[in-house]
Scaffold this active site. Sequence first.
Site, PDB file in Angstrom:
ATOM      1  N   SER A 153      40.299  41.576  34.650  1.00  0.00           N
ATOM      2  CA  SER A 153      40.936  42.868  34.430  1.00  0.00           C
ATOM      3  C   SER A 153      42.116  42.980  35.378  1.00  0.00           C
ATOM      4  O   SER A 153      42.362  42.086  36.190  1.00  0.00           O
ATOM      5  CB  SER A 153      39.947  44.010  34.676  1.00  0.00           C
ATOM      6  OG  SER A 153      39.693  44.159  36.054  1.00  0.00           O
ATOM      7  N   TYR A 166      34.197  45.768  42.768  1.00  0.00           N
ATOM      8  CA  TYR A 166      34.652  45.369  41.431  1.00  0.00           C
ATOM      9  C   TYR A 166      35.910  44.512  41.545  1.00  0.00           C
ATOM     10  O   TYR A 166      36.018  43.455  40.920  1.00  0.00           O
ATOM     11  CB  TYR A 166      34.907  46.604  40.558  1.00  0.00           C
ATOM     12  CG  TYR A 166      35.388  46.252  39.175  1.00  0.00           C
ATOM     13  CD1 TYR A 166      34.492  45.778  38.219  1.00  0.00           C
ATOM     14  CD2 TYR A 166      36.723  46.379  38.817  1.00  0.00           C
ATOM     15  CE1 TYR A 166      34.923  45.437  36.953  1.00  0.00           C
ATOM     16  CE2 TYR A 166      37.159  46.042  37.547  1.00  0.00           C
ATOM     17  CZ  TYR A 166      36.260  45.569  36.622  1.00  0.00           C
ATOM     18  OH  TYR A 166      36.684  45.219  35.360  1.00  0.00           O
TER      19      TYR A 166
END
Length: 188
Positions: A153, A166
């Site tokens: 991402s 994350y």
Amino acid sequence: MFSYTPVPDFLSDKIILVTGAGSGLGQAAAKAYAKHGATVLLLGRNEQKLEQTYDDIEAAGGPQPALFVLDLETAGETQYHELANLIANEFGRLDGVLHNAGVFSPQLPLEYHSMEIWDRLLRVNLTAGFGLTKSCLPLLRAAPHASLVFTSSRAGKELKAYWGAYAIAKHGVENLATLFFQELQNTS
């Protein structure tokens, strides 16, 4: 702009494992692979969601998928080897893996991340991709043209405050994919 439309049976006779296949991008990818002829091995932690993906693929006329319930948060080397052995016994090879499963957490300053959240995010988003790939490498090598795909991402390309574990995991995924590429590019 580049445009590509694959032929309908472009993945015919391919066996592809998709993690996180019960929803979102994983579900969409599994359906697309099946639409183009692949036998899709659906992996996720929620059996009901996987069954829905399974039913959708069958209803669309795709090859019969296989369903594997495995929670990547708790899975370890033993479970990854068991899965690889099951795939070997049932299919004999693996043509591709899409590492898509992932978990998120609220955006918080690092000082507010619990160790439990930190470990969960790294385990599902990064460690599982390593463990599953390592266990499946013999199967991938048995395929004539195998592929490994890791999803990342924006958090894997940029580092911003409050993205926490994350972002660390997605940076790790970027590097893990690069290392596997470098180490496997000239092998069978």
